[in-house]
Design a protein around this motif. Structure first.
Motif, PDB file in Angstrom:
ATOM      1  N   THR A   1     -73.348  36.654  10.054  1.00  0.00           N
ATOM      2  CA  THR A   1     -72.716  36.807   8.741  1.00  0.00           C
ATOM      3  C   THR A   1     -71.193  36.822   8.813  1.00  0.00           C
ATOM      4  N   GLN A   2     -70.639  36.908  10.019  1.00  0.00           N
ATOM      5  CA  GLN A   2     -69.194  36.978  10.154  1.00  0.00           C
ATOM      6  C   GLN A   2     -68.589  35.609  10.460  1.00  0.00           C
ATOM      7  N   LYS A   3     -67.384  35.416   9.991  1.00  0.00           N
ATOM      8  CA  LYS A   3     -66.639  34.209  10.318  1.00  0.00           C
ATOM      9  C   LYS A   3     -66.012  34.384  11.696  1.00  0.00           C
ATOM     10  N   THR A   4     -66.036  33.332  12.492  1.00  0.00           N
ATOM     11  CA  THR A   4     -65.486  33.419  13.844  1.00  0.00           C
ATOM     12  C   THR A   4     -64.540  32.255  14.101  1.00  0.00           C
ATOM     13  N   LYS A   5     -63.615  32.484  14.996  1.00  0.00           N
ATOM     14  CA  LYS A   5     -62.664  31.435  15.372  1.00  0.00           C
ATOM     15  C   LYS A   5     -62.317  31.581  16.846  1.00  0.00           C
ATOM     16  N   LEU A   6     -62.589  30.536  17.615  1.00  0.00           N
ATOM     17  CA  LEU A   6     -62.176  30.499  19.013  1.00  0.00           C
ATOM     18  C   LEU A   6     -60.716  30.054  19.072  1.00  0.00           C
ATOM     19  N   ILE A   7     -59.879  30.877  19.683  1.00  0.00           N
ATOM     20  CA  ILE A   7     -58.450  30.563  19.763  1.00  0.00           C
ATOM     21  C   ILE A   7     -58.137  29.745  21.009  1.00  0.00           C
ATOM     22  N   GLN A   8     -58.634  30.185  22.148  1.00  0.00           N
ATOM     23  CA  GLN A   8     -58.415  29.440  23.385  1.00  0.00           C
ATOM     24  C   GLN A   8     -59.428  29.871  24.434  1.00  0.00           C
ATOM     25  N   ALA A   9     -59.660  28.984  25.397  1.00  0.00           N
ATOM     26  CA  ALA A   9     -60.587  29.273  26.487  1.00  0.00           C
ATOM     27  C   ALA A   9     -60.068  28.608  27.755  1.00  0.00           C
ATOM     28  N   GLY A  10     -60.306  29.252  28.876  1.00  0.00           N
ATOM     29  CA  GLY A  10     -59.844  28.686  30.141  1.00  0.00           C
ATOM     30  C   GLY A  10     -60.648  29.225  31.305  1.00  0.00           C
ATOM     31  N   GLU A  11     -60.270  28.842  32.502  1.00  0.00           N
ATOM     32  CA  GLU A  11     -60.956  29.307  33.698  1.00  0.00           C
ATOM     33  C   GLU A  11     -59.958  29.564  34.814  1.00  0.00           C
ATOM     34  N   HIS A  12     -60.342  30.413  35.733  1.00  0.00           N
ATOM     35  CA  HIS A  12     -59.534  30.660  36.914  1.00  0.00           C
ATOM     36  C   HIS A  12     -60.441  31.115  38.038  1.00  0.00           C
ATOM     37  N   ASP A  13     -59.991  30.962  39.256  1.00  0.00           N
ATOM     38  CA  ASP A  13     -60.765  31.352  40.437  1.00  0.00           C
ATOM     39  C   ASP A  13     -60.103  32.537  41.130  1.00  0.00           C
TER      40      ASP A  13
END
Length: 249
Positions: free
Chosen positions: A173-185
């Motif tokens: 029921t909630q609005k969602t927004k992905l701002i950024q995504a990344g990866e690191h080791d």
């Protein structure tokens, strides 16, 4: 991504309360779980002689006696000092001013959380710490079994982030927004981290999540705050999510 989609029912059951307060399910624990490094100081104190040495004892004999006592004391405490030096857990999160470390040796993870947050018990969660005044300011950790060996097996950082946000970390029921995504080791292990916002009728939460795989488990750490306090809390929350590490058990 199909593998992650198939894991959604289990993920939803165990992780849904990661990001949002569930007042009916939680209770304050009897004491906050503070797994922090404790410094131990060992002091060797010379014995006070209440009476002078016998007349027949020479000054050199008295000094030899004191010297032997000091050597015995050092000999006894040296192994203890060695033990104390080895006390800190090798995988413990690096201590930072204003934060306290948590190290779970059974499940194989460690992270930092801001000083002043209290541990709470929430059904289905492995660890939860939160601010008692600002309930949206919290951090939680959970794991589910997986046969995968690497988080990349579930897809790209953005794919995993979008799936978790829509299926697990926020109600439908909630609005969602992905701002950024990344990866690191770190030490040969891959972590996905992502930033997102969820909007409910009465609040907006700004959150950070880190996920990784190890010990046959899919680990998820989520921390966040009310949007109105994001600017104030951002650096602290970044410290929390960046401190999350998994080690072999």
């Amino acid at each position: 991504m199909a593998a992650l989609q198939n894991s959604m029912p289990s993920l939803h059951h165990t992780l849904f309360t990661n990001s949002f307060p569930q007042r009916g399910l939680q209770k304050l624990s009897h004491g906050a779980f503070l797994c922090c490094k404790t410094s131990v100081s060992l002091h060797v104190r010379g014995e006070h002689l209440s009476s002078p040495p016998a007349a027949s004892s020479s000054s050199s004999q008295f000094q030899d006696s004191c010297g032997r006592r000091r050597m015995i004391a050092v000999g006894i405490t040296a192994p203890l000092v060695s033990i104390v030096d080895r006390t800190p857990i090798a995988f413990a999160a690096e201590t930072k001013k204003g934060f306290l470390p948590v190290t779970d040796k059974k499940d194989g993870y460690t992270f930092l959380y801001p000083f002043g947050w209290q541990e709470v018990v929430i059904e289905g969660q492995d660890k939860v710490f939160k601010d008692v005044i600002e309930p949206l300011e919290s951090v939680s950790v959970n794991m589910i079994p997986t046969s995968k060996q690497d988080i990349r097996d579930f897809g790209s950082p953005q794919e995993v982030a979008e799936t978790l946000i829509k299926k697990v970390l926020a109600p439908s029921t909630q609005k969602t927004k992905l701002i950024q995504a990344g990866e690191h080791d770190v030490d040969g292990k891959t972590y996905y981290t992502f930033e997102f916002v969820t909007q409910a009728p009465n609040y907006t939460r700004h959150a950070l999540t880190a996920v990784s795989i190890g010990n046959g488990k899919f680990y998820t750490l989520t921390t966040g705050a009310n949007e109105r306090r994001w600017d104030k809390m951002k650096e602290r929350l970044l410290t929390v999510v960046d401190s999350f590490k998994i080690f072999n058990v």
